[in-house]
Design an enzyme around this catalytic site. Structure first.
Site, PDB file in Angstrom:
ATOM      1  N   THR A  65     -15.144  10.972   1.088  1.00 26.09           N
ATOM      2  CA  THR A  65     -14.320  12.161   1.269  1.00 26.09           C
ATOM      3  C   THR A  65     -15.174  13.332   1.759  1.00 26.09           C
ATOM      4  OG1 THR A  65     -12.616  13.527   0.248  1.00 26.09           O
ATOM      5  CG2 THR A  65     -14.345  12.765  -1.225  1.00 26.09           C
ATOM      6  N   LYS A  69     -17.155  12.306   5.831  1.00 28.79           N
ATOM      7  CA  LYS A  69     -16.358  11.329   6.587  1.00 28.79           C
ATOM      8  C   LYS A  69     -16.925  11.033   7.980  1.00 28.79           C
ATOM      9  CE  LYS A  69     -11.949  11.886   4.257  1.00 28.79           C
ATOM     10  NZ  LYS A  69     -10.519  12.131   4.367  1.00 28.79           N
ATOM     11  N   ASP A 105      -6.693   6.842   5.829  1.00 33.55           N
ATOM     12  CA  ASP A 105      -5.906   8.087   5.708  1.00 33.55           C
ATOM     13  C   ASP A 105      -4.693   8.029   6.640  1.00 33.55           C
ATOM     14  OD1 ASP A 105      -7.367   9.516   3.816  1.00 33.55           O
ATOM     15  OD2 ASP A 105      -8.735  10.347   5.320  1.00 33.55           O
ATOM     16  N   GLY A 128      -2.819  22.334  11.444  1.00 36.63           N
ATOM     17  CA  GLY A 128      -4.219  22.050  11.132  1.00 36.63           C
ATOM     18  C   GLY A 128      -4.818  21.174  12.214  1.00 36.63           C
ATOM     19  N   ALA A 129      -6.145  21.239  12.327  1.00 37.97           N
ATOM     20  CA  ALA A 129      -6.815  20.444  13.370  1.00 37.97           C
ATOM     21  C   ALA A 129      -8.125  19.879  12.852  1.00 37.97           C
ATOM     22  CB  ALA A 129      -7.053  21.316  14.602  1.00 37.97           C
ATOM     23  N   GLY A 130      -8.190  19.636  11.536  1.00 39.36           N
ATOM     24  CA  GLY A 130      -9.400  19.071  10.940  1.00 39.36           C
ATOM     25  C   GLY A 130      -9.345  17.552  10.942  1.00 39.36           C
ATOM     26  N   ALA A 132      -8.181  15.350   8.697  1.00 38.85           N
ATOM     27  CA  ALA A 132      -6.915  14.711   8.310  1.00 38.85           C
ATOM     28  C   ALA A 132      -5.913  14.817   9.460  1.00 38.85           C
ATOM     29  CB  ALA A 132      -6.363  15.371   7.055  1.00 38.85           C
ATOM     30  N   ASN A 151      -2.734  25.455  15.069  1.00 35.03           N
ATOM     31  CA  ASN A 151      -3.976  25.696  14.312  1.00 35.03           C
ATOM     32  C   ASN A 151      -4.419  27.142  14.410  1.00 35.03           C
ATOM     33  OD1 ASN A 151      -6.054  24.510  12.667  1.00 35.03           O
ATOM     34  ND2 ASN A 151      -7.479  24.890  14.350  1.00 35.03           N
ATOM     35  N   ARG A 152      -5.122  27.592  13.340  1.00 34.75           N
ATOM     36  CA  ARG A 152      -5.640  28.963  13.288  1.00 34.75           C
ATOM     37  C   ARG A 152      -6.636  29.195  14.417  1.00 34.75           C
ATOM     38  NH1 ARG A 152      -9.227  30.268   8.060  1.00 34.75           N
ATOM     39  NH2 ARG A 152     -10.352  28.492   8.939  1.00 34.75           N
ATOM     40  N   GLY A 236       1.709  15.431  -1.179  1.00 32.63           N
ATOM     41  CA  GLY A 236       0.526  14.692  -0.727  1.00 32.63           C
ATOM     42  C   GLY A 236       0.282  13.409  -1.514  1.00 32.63           C
TER      43      GLY A 236
HETATM   44  P1  NAP Z   1     -11.037  19.975   7.414  1.00 29.79           P
HETATM   45  O1  NAP Z   1     -11.542  18.943   8.357  1.00 29.79           O
HETATM   46  O2  NAP Z   1     -11.998  20.929   6.788  1.00 29.79           O
HETATM   47  O3  NAP Z   1      -9.892  20.817   8.216  1.00 29.79           O
HETATM   48  C1  NAP Z   1      -9.341  21.950   7.695  1.00 29.79           C
HETATM   49  C2  NAP Z   1      -8.250  22.507   8.638  1.00 29.79           C
HETATM   50  O4  NAP Z   1      -7.579  23.522   7.887  1.00 29.79           O
HETATM   51  C3  NAP Z   1      -8.743  23.161   9.907  1.00 29.79           C
HETATM   52  O5  NAP Z   1      -7.783  22.961  10.905  1.00 29.79           O
HETATM   53  C4  NAP Z   1      -8.793  24.650   9.531  1.00 29.79           C
HETATM   54  O6  NAP Z   1      -8.517  25.523  10.619  1.00 29.79           O
HETATM   55  C5  NAP Z   1      -7.621  24.759   8.602  1.00 29.79           C
HETATM   56  N1  NAP Z   1      -7.787  25.845   7.623  1.00 29.79           N
HETATM   57  C6  NAP Z   1      -8.646  25.888   6.579  1.00 29.79           C
HETATM   58  N2  NAP Z   1      -8.478  27.042   5.889  1.00 29.79           N
HETATM   59  C7  NAP Z   1      -7.499  27.736   6.533  1.00 29.79           C
HETATM   60  C8  NAP Z   1      -6.886  29.010   6.312  1.00 29.79           C
HETATM   61  N3  NAP Z   1      -7.244  29.782   5.278  1.00 29.79           N
HETATM   62  N4  NAP Z   1      -5.917  29.406   7.163  1.00 29.79           N
HETATM   63  C9  NAP Z   1      -5.552  28.625   8.216  1.00 29.79           C
HETATM   64  N5  NAP Z   1      -6.087  27.414   8.482  1.00 29.79           N
HETATM   65  C10 NAP Z   1      -7.056  26.976   7.639  1.00 29.79           C
HETATM   66  O7  NAP Z   1     -10.277  19.283   6.187  1.00 29.79           O
HETATM   67  P2  NAP Z   1      -9.484  17.884   6.177  1.00 29.79           P
HETATM   68  O8  NAP Z   1     -10.430  16.772   5.896  1.00 29.79           O
HETATM   69  O9  NAP Z   1      -8.623  17.791   7.391  1.00 29.79           O
HETATM   70  O10 NAP Z   1      -8.589  18.044   4.845  1.00 29.79           O
HETATM   71  C11 NAP Z   1      -7.606  19.050   4.798  1.00 29.79           C
HETATM   72  C12 NAP Z   1      -6.850  18.981   3.469  1.00 29.79           C
HETATM   73  O11 NAP Z   1      -6.169  17.748   3.359  1.00 29.79           O
HETATM   74  C13 NAP Z   1      -7.742  19.075   2.227  1.00 29.79           C
HETATM   75  O12 NAP Z   1      -7.115  19.957   1.321  1.00 29.79           O
HETATM   76  C14 NAP Z   1      -7.740  17.656   1.666  1.00 29.79           C
HETATM   77  O13 NAP Z   1      -7.894  17.631   0.250  1.00 29.79           O
HETATM   78  C15 NAP Z   1      -6.363  17.174   2.082  1.00 29.79           C
HETATM   79  N6  NAP Z   1      -6.282  15.693   2.214  1.00 29.79           N
HETATM   80  C16 NAP Z   1      -5.304  15.043   1.528  1.00 29.79           C
HETATM   81  C17 NAP Z   1      -5.184  13.664   1.648  1.00 29.79           C
HETATM   82  C18 NAP Z   1      -4.124  12.920   0.874  1.00 29.79           C
HETATM   83  O14 NAP Z   1      -4.244  11.700   0.727  1.00 29.79           O
HETATM   84  N7  NAP Z   1      -3.070  13.561   0.417  1.00 29.79           N
HETATM   85  C19 NAP Z   1      -6.059  12.942   2.495  1.00 29.79           C
HETATM   86  C20 NAP Z   1      -7.037  13.656   3.219  1.00 29.79           C
HETATM   87  C21 NAP Z   1      -7.133  15.032   3.069  1.00 29.79           C
HETATM   88  P3  NAP Z   1      -9.662  26.099  11.602  1.00 29.79           P
HETATM   89  O15 NAP Z   1      -9.840  25.062  12.661  1.00 29.79           O
HETATM   90  O16 NAP Z   1      -9.088  27.356  12.086  1.00 29.79           O
HETATM   91  O17 NAP Z   1     -10.892  26.288  10.743  1.00 29.79           O
END
Ligand code: NAP
Length: 275
Positions: A65, A69, A105, A128-130, A132, A151-152, A236
């Site tokens: 995680t 990743k 995922d 979002g564009a991270g 996940a 995305n932001r 989720g």
């Molecule tokens: P990540 O790669 O860090 O991506 C984060 C994304 O969120 C980016 O697009 C970022 O935008 C945006 N973001 C973060 N803070 C923000 C804010 N304050 N305002 C606006 N946009 C914001 O993270 P990830 O791996 O994709 O995971 C994201 C979430 O999904 C986590 O909370 C994780 O726990 C959850 N998740 C859940 C599952 C499940 O099975 N349910 C599986 C995987 C992940 P920018 O590009 O502008 O920075």
């Protein structure tokens, strides 16, 4: 489950990882199927030594995680095709020291959606564009969904949209986004920002399927708004359970005990409510 000299070792690597629900899910699955194995949580400081330890200690499988990743990829022996296309690994299978990276995922999110909607041919707003978002966006595109990335940060969002063949919409212009499905993939709405929501209420139209992949709290502000607007709301948790179930299948080759996994997660989240 009795631990002994034959107990197989599994675990999750991440940082921080102590809050993870993965040990709850996987230990419940091992126990329900009578597999002599235990699943722990690790916060490695160095990826090379972690991967070495996995081989040395014969750790049979690992979940991966945030933030590992992508950083784990160079240390693996091979990548499954979907994980390669996504460019991120959330699962490692150790076969006699040969480490293969998978991504469950994407399939976890897809299964969660398929419980309530026929996916092919639909339009999806992906917030979002991270990592996940990339996993979910890719599998949805491959299933024939028209994806819009919101995305932001414009450059990150545009880059993901371009690589997926999707449309990019800025957060300010989110009203222009139209979808049958909306998936929220940012951490906004989690415990630390529980009253926040990136999506204005007016974007949520009756009949829309709205999934928030954040699962703590279970009912994020987005999901509460979605229910009030007559949308089908998905937390989720189904994605979390299905991605873990696919990991279990990869590690053991047997069907995951989904009802036990769901029961264990509900119990664990009930504890959340009590605190
Ligand atoms: P990540 O790669 O860090 O991506 C984060 C994304 O969120 C980016 O697009 C970022 O935008 C945006 N973001 C973060 N803070 C923000 C804010 N304050 N305002 C606006 N946009 C914001 O993270 P990830 O791996 O994709 O995971 C994201 C979430 O999904 C986590 O909370 C994780 O726990 C959850 N998740 C859940 C599952 C499940 O099975 N349910 C599986 C995987 C992940 P920018 O590009 O502008 O920075």
């Amino acid at each position: 489950m009795k631990l002994d000299q034959h107990t197989a070792l599994y675990g999750v690597i991440g940082n921080p990882v102590r809050h993870s629900l993965s040990p709850t899910l996987h230990n419940a699955a091992f126990s329900a199927t009578g597999i002599n194995a235990v699943y722990l949580a690790f916060e490695p400081s160095d990826m090379a030594s972690w991967v070495g330890a996995m081989r040395t200690l014969d750790i049979k499988g690992a979940s991966v995680t945030i933030p590992f990743k992508t950083s784990v990829i160079p240390y693996l022996s091979e990548m499954a095709p979907l994980a390669r296309r996504i460019g991120a690994v959330n699962t490692i299978v150790n076969t006699d020291g040969r480490l293969t990276g998978y991504n469950t995922d994407a399939i976890g999110a897809l299964r969660a959606l398929e419980e309530v909607i026929e996916v092919p041919g639909k339009r999806c707003i992906l917030v979002g564009a991270g990592g996940a978002a990339r996993a979910i966006g890719l599998i949805l595109k491959e299933k024939g969904v028209a994806v819009s990335i919101v995305n932001r940060s414009r450059d990150t969002g545009e880059r993901l949209a371009r690589s997926l063949g999707a449309r990019f919409i800025s957060l300010e212009a989110v009203d222009a986004a139209e979808g049958d499905i909306l998936i929220q993939t940012t951490p906004v709405g989690m415990w630390s920002h529980v009253d926040q929501c990136l999506v204005p209420e007016r974007v949520l139209r009756q009949g829309m399927v709205v999934m928030d992949i954040v699962y703590r709290p279970l009912a994020t502000r987005l999901l509460r708004m979605a229910r009030a607007r007559g949308c089908t709301a998905i937390s989720g948790i189904p994605m979390l359970v299905y991605q873990a179930a696919e990991q279990f299948r990869l590690w053991t080759g047997i069907d995951p005990p989904l009802s036990h996994m769901n029961k264990a997660i509900k119990e664990a989240l009930k504890q959340d409510d009590l605190h």
